[in-house]
Design a protein around this motif. Sequence first.
Motif, PDB file in Angstrom:
ATOM      1  N   PHE A  83       1.816 -12.110   0.159  1.00  0.00           N
ATOM      2  CA  PHE A  83       1.385 -10.725   0.386  1.00  0.00           C
ATOM      3  C   PHE A  83       0.270 -10.736   1.433  1.00  0.00           C
ATOM      4  N   ILE A  84       0.507 -10.055   2.548  1.00  0.00           N
ATOM      5  CA  ILE A  84      -0.452 -10.038   3.647  1.00  0.00           C
ATOM      6  C   ILE A  84      -1.207  -8.707   3.651  1.00  0.00           C
ATOM      7  N   HIS A  85      -2.520  -8.791   3.498  1.00  0.00           N
ATOM      8  CA  HIS A  85      -3.373  -7.604   3.513  1.00  0.00           C
ATOM      9  C   HIS A  85      -4.054  -7.488   4.880  1.00  0.00           C
TER      10      HIS A  85
ATOM     11  N   ASP B  23       7.170  -4.498   5.187  1.00  0.00           N
ATOM     12  CA  ASP B  23       5.916  -4.052   5.799  1.00  0.00           C
ATOM     13  C   ASP B  23       5.544  -2.668   5.254  1.00  0.00           C
ATOM     14  N   GLU B  24       4.241  -2.421   5.110  1.00  0.00           N
ATOM     15  CA  GLU B  24       3.733  -1.150   4.577  1.00  0.00           C
ATOM     16  C   GLU B  24       4.411  -0.806   3.249  1.00  0.00           C
ATOM     17  N   ILE B  25       4.432  -1.779   2.347  1.00  0.00           N
ATOM     18  CA  ILE B  25       5.111  -1.584   1.071  1.00  0.00           C
ATOM     19  C   ILE B  25       4.403  -0.560   0.196  1.00  0.00           C
ATOM     20  N   GLY B  26       3.152  -0.257   0.511  1.00  0.00           N
ATOM     21  CA  GLY B  26       2.435   0.778  -0.228  1.00  0.00           C
ATOM     22  C   GLY B  26       3.045   2.159  -0.056  1.00  0.00           C
ATOM     23  N   GLU B  27       3.911   2.319   0.946  1.00  0.00           N
ATOM     24  CA  GLU B  27       4.570   3.608   1.195  1.00  0.00           C
ATOM     25  C   GLU B  27       5.895   3.735   0.436  1.00  0.00           C
ATOM     26  N   MET B  28       6.285   2.695  -0.279  1.00  0.00           N
ATOM     27  CA  MET B  28       7.591   2.710  -0.944  1.00  0.00           C
ATOM     28  C   MET B  28       7.570   3.614  -2.177  1.00  0.00           C
TER      29      MET B  28
ATOM     30  N   THR C  85       0.574  -4.634   3.575  1.00  0.00           N
ATOM     31  CA  THR C  85       0.105  -3.250   3.492  1.00  0.00           C
ATOM     32  C   THR C  85      -1.299  -3.156   4.055  1.00  0.00           C
ATOM     33  N   ASN C  86      -1.663  -1.934   4.487  1.00  0.00           N
ATOM     34  CA  ASN C  86      -3.050  -1.666   4.865  1.00  0.00           C
ATOM     35  C   ASN C  86      -3.715  -0.790   3.821  1.00  0.00           C
ATOM     36  N   ARG C  87      -3.024  -0.555   2.707  1.00  0.00           N
ATOM     37  CA  ARG C  87      -3.548   0.298   1.647  1.00  0.00           C
ATOM     38  C   ARG C  87      -4.136  -0.535   0.522  1.00  0.00           C
ATOM     39  N   ASN C  88      -4.960   0.107  -0.317  1.00  0.00           N
ATOM     40  CA  ASN C  88      -5.571  -0.548  -1.476  1.00  0.00           C
ATOM     41  C   ASN C  88      -4.619  -0.387  -2.658  1.00  0.00           C
ATOM     42  N   LEU C  89      -3.827  -1.409  -2.924  1.00  0.00           N
ATOM     43  CA  LEU C  89      -2.813  -1.295  -3.959  1.00  0.00           C
ATOM     44  C   LEU C  89      -3.411  -1.253  -5.362  1.00  0.00           C
ATOM     45  N   LYS C  90      -4.585  -1.844  -5.559  1.00  0.00           N
ATOM     46  CA  LYS C  90      -5.206  -1.785  -6.886  1.00  0.00           C
ATOM     47  C   LYS C  90      -5.600  -0.348  -7.232  1.00  0.00           C
TER      48      LYS C  90
END
Length: 319
Positions: free
Chosen positions: A31-33, A106-111, A147-152
Amino acid sequence: MFSNRLITQSENMVNIIELAERVAPMDSSIFIHGESGVGKGVLAKIIHELSPRKNKSFIQVNCGAIPPNLIESELFGYEPGAFTGANKNGKAGLVEMANGGTLFLDEIGEMPLDIQVKILHLVQEKTFTRVGGIKEKQVDIRILSATNRNLKEMIEEKTFRQDLFYRLHVVPIHIPPLRERKKDILLLIERFLNKFNKKYSQAITLDESSKLFLQLHDWPGNIRELENLVEQIVVTSYKSIVSIEDLPFQFNNEGKQPLVKVLGIMPIKKAVEETERQILSYALAKYKTTRKIAKALDVNQTTIMRKLHKYQFANSDYV
């Protein structure tokens, strides 16, 4: 340090490349942040090229670029007649295309949440079902995510599944923003100058003062912003050697009075000193201390102290 298409002189990036090289031969999820534009896609491709899967497909999926109503069929494909307008022969999805290789989400936070359930099943079982189908298909893939988002925070807000996060987060890698990798700015400028000079049959260079000034910039858009700027300079410059006053207006104090003023024709040595003096004046106003100035300009703090004294900025309050 060079690693395929990624170059760096920054210690924090060297450590990241070494970690990527160490885990690339494994098949674990990575996982690449990192902020937008730092090079997450480049690092993912490097990991693939250093893995045993390098001769197979590398399929990159921008989860934020696919409309929610299409993402399931794009990822998993569909059977004939699955929905109105579907290809009569059905269609293989991106997951199938990645079989034997690497799938980069990529950008999995948008899924969307409903698709996250299917991705979790894919990660755990390496199987999936096409839209409109009933038979599970087996795939041999390695999954990288970014992702560039804070998944936590998203997990707390119930917009990202915690179980999927832990399945994807076996090896976390954080790429620092360009403002924390000042040593890389000049390397990247030279790389992009070579790239765009060749592309557009130009021979544009930057003088030392303009390079020094660009190191002061915070680069909120990171490497992508720097690359776009260099391309803009190459295609719009009417001079072969670009000075600070020739930079696009947003780099001249946001279109206001230029940071560095040309005081007329003078000996080169004096012009360089005048440019240094003005840049130091700007840096001192912005960063307040010699330690922060040295970090911003990527030079030794002693050098900053010496130059401040040389240009009569010396003050006992500067630390």
